[in-house]
Design a protein around this motif. Structure first.
Motif, PDB file in Angstrom:
ATOM      1  N   LEU A  90      15.107 -23.010   3.114  1.00 52.61           N
ATOM      2  CA  LEU A  90      14.152 -23.755   2.598  1.00 52.61           C
ATOM      3  C   LEU A  90      12.930 -23.910   3.457  1.00 52.61           C
ATOM      4  O   LEU A  90      13.122 -24.076   4.690  1.00 52.61           O
ATOM      5  CB  LEU A  90      15.010 -25.469   2.773  1.00 52.61           C
ATOM      6  N   THR A  91      11.914 -23.588   2.874  1.00 52.24           N
ATOM      7  CA  THR A  91      10.330 -23.949   3.598  1.00 52.24           C
ATOM      8  C   THR A  91       9.616 -25.169   3.105  1.00 52.24           C
ATOM      9  O   THR A  91       9.465 -25.127   1.892  1.00 52.24           O
ATOM     10  CB  THR A  91       9.832 -22.364   3.443  1.00 52.24           C
ATOM     11  N   ALA A  92       9.318 -25.855   4.054  1.00 51.16           N
ATOM     12  CA  ALA A  92       8.497 -26.929   3.757  1.00 51.16           C
ATOM     13  C   ALA A  92       6.923 -26.853   4.135  1.00 51.16           C
ATOM     14  O   ALA A  92       6.861 -26.416   5.341  1.00 51.16           O
ATOM     15  CB  ALA A  92       9.021 -27.942   4.348  1.00 51.16           C
ATOM     16  N   LEU A  93       6.034 -27.235   3.366  1.00 52.97           N
ATOM     17  CA  LEU A  93       4.742 -27.099   3.679  1.00 52.97           C
ATOM     18  C   LEU A  93       4.026 -28.355   4.117  1.00 52.97           C
ATOM     19  O   LEU A  93       4.170 -29.226   3.359  1.00 52.97           O
ATOM     20  CB  LEU A  93       3.832 -26.372   2.691  1.00 52.97           C
ATOM     21  N   LEU A 115       4.224 -32.417  10.812  1.00 50.82           N
ATOM     22  CA  LEU A 115       5.125 -31.119  10.936  1.00 50.82           C
ATOM     23  C   LEU A 115       6.043 -31.678  12.062  1.00 50.82           C
ATOM     24  O   LEU A 115       7.304 -31.532  11.920  1.00 50.82           O
ATOM     25  CB  LEU A 115       4.680 -29.792  11.107  1.00 50.82           C
ATOM     26  N   SER A 116       5.344 -32.118  13.217  1.00 51.34           N
ATOM     27  CA  SER A 116       6.218 -32.577  14.242  1.00 51.34           C
ATOM     28  C   SER A 116       7.281 -33.641  13.897  1.00 51.34           C
ATOM     29  O   SER A 116       8.481 -33.568  14.407  1.00 51.34           O
ATOM     30  CB  SER A 116       5.330 -32.810  15.431  1.00 51.34           C
ATOM     31  N   LEU A 117       6.599 -34.778  13.426  1.00 50.34           N
ATOM     32  CA  LEU A 117       7.586 -35.998  13.016  1.00 50.34           C
ATOM     33  C   LEU A 117       8.700 -35.359  12.211  1.00 50.34           C
ATOM     34  O   LEU A 117       9.956 -35.887  12.045  1.00 50.34           O
ATOM     35  CB  LEU A 117       6.655 -36.905  12.348  1.00 50.34           C
ATOM     36  N   ALA A 118       8.231 -34.614  11.034  1.00 52.00           N
ATOM     37  CA  ALA A 118       9.258 -34.066  10.064  1.00 52.00           C
ATOM     38  C   ALA A 118      10.745 -33.468  10.857  1.00 52.00           C
ATOM     39  O   ALA A 118      11.587 -33.487  10.592  1.00 52.00           O
ATOM     40  CB  ALA A 118       8.628 -33.253   9.074  1.00 52.00           C
ATOM     41  N   ASP A 147      14.766 -33.325  -0.859  1.00 52.35           N
ATOM     42  CA  ASP A 147      14.150 -34.609  -1.350  1.00 52.35           C
ATOM     43  C   ASP A 147      13.730 -35.490  -0.017  1.00 52.35           C
ATOM     44  O   ASP A 147      12.587 -35.978   0.104  1.00 52.35           O
ATOM     45  CB  ASP A 147      15.306 -35.551  -1.908  1.00 52.35           C
ATOM     46  N   VAL A 148      14.586 -35.210   1.141  1.00 51.55           N
ATOM     47  CA  VAL A 148      14.204 -35.844   2.535  1.00 51.55           C
ATOM     48  C   VAL A 148      12.841 -35.241   2.925  1.00 51.55           C
ATOM     49  O   VAL A 148      12.237 -35.871   3.471  1.00 51.55           O
ATOM     50  CB  VAL A 148      15.235 -35.658   3.492  1.00 51.55           C
ATOM     51  N   LEU A 149      12.843 -33.843   2.958  1.00 53.84           N
ATOM     52  CA  LEU A 149      11.479 -33.363   3.134  1.00 53.84           C
ATOM     53  C   LEU A 149      10.092 -33.908   2.545  1.00 53.84           C
ATOM     54  O   LEU A 149       9.083 -34.112   3.128  1.00 53.84           O
ATOM     55  CB  LEU A 149      11.543 -31.668   3.066  1.00 53.84           C
ATOM     56  N   PHE A 150      10.448 -34.034   1.082  1.00 51.27           N
ATOM     57  CA  PHE A 150       9.187 -34.704   0.478  1.00 51.27           C
ATOM     58  C   PHE A 150       8.930 -36.182   0.958  1.00 51.27           C
ATOM     59  O   PHE A 150       7.962 -36.515   1.044  1.00 51.27           O
ATOM     60  CB  PHE A 150       9.595 -34.907  -1.226  1.00 51.27           C
TER      61      PHE A 150
END
Length: 158
Positions: free
Chosen positions: A59-62, A69-72, A23-26
């Motif tokens: 877990l792999t986030a796209l 990506l850097s901020l995440a 959820d945080v990744l989204f």
């Protein structure tokens, strides 16, 4: 024409945290989050109503740009300081279906039936060879339902 670049962020995660972390990744603008077994354990065809999940996951986030990506990555490390090492990579868009289909070899499904990807040469020992374009839903010859269908077809041919 320049091909689009994609960016991935991946790390190990315990099953108990996986939904919250996803959820945080989204929230951090991930386009998708993939759950995979950390130890390559395969879960296929769970019983009706069951939702098994591995104990340890990757877990792999796209993401669609490097800045997001850097901020995440920074936000994940701040929020989860004990997170396993985060790995990042980028890759260029390609014809994923064609790349997927190139990986398939003929599959010996029953005693006399083989499933071949389109264009593959029929093995000499194959009595019956079905040529199918491998797809995500059908055609690889390796799924249990394919084996059952081929078993029924084999009985009809005899």
């Amino acid at each position: 024409m320049t091909k689009r670049r994609w960016y991935e962020l991946s790390f190990a995660c315990a099953r108990e945290q996986s939904d919250a972390v996803s959820d945080v990744l989204f929230e951090l603008q991930a386009l998708s989050v993939t759950f995979q077994s950390l130890d390559e354990t395969v879960l296929i065809e769970p019983d009706s109503g069951e939702m098994p999940l591995w104990t340890q996951l990757t877990l792999t986030a796209l993401f669609d740009d490097e800045a997001t990506l850097s901020l995440a990555k920074t936000a994940m490390l701040e929020r989860y300081p004990n997170l396993s090492p985060i790995q990042t990579k980028s890759f260029t868009d390609q014809d994923w279906q064609a790349a997927y289909q190139k990986t398939f070899e003929p599959v010996h499904v029953t005693q006399d039936i083989w499933v071949l990807p389109a264009g593959a040469k029929k093995p000499e020992e194959a009595d019956i060879a079905l040529s199918l374009d491998p797809g995500l839903a059908f055609g690889t010859g390796s799924h249990p339902t394919t084996a059952m269908c081929m078993g029924a077809l084999s009985e009809c041919v005899q």
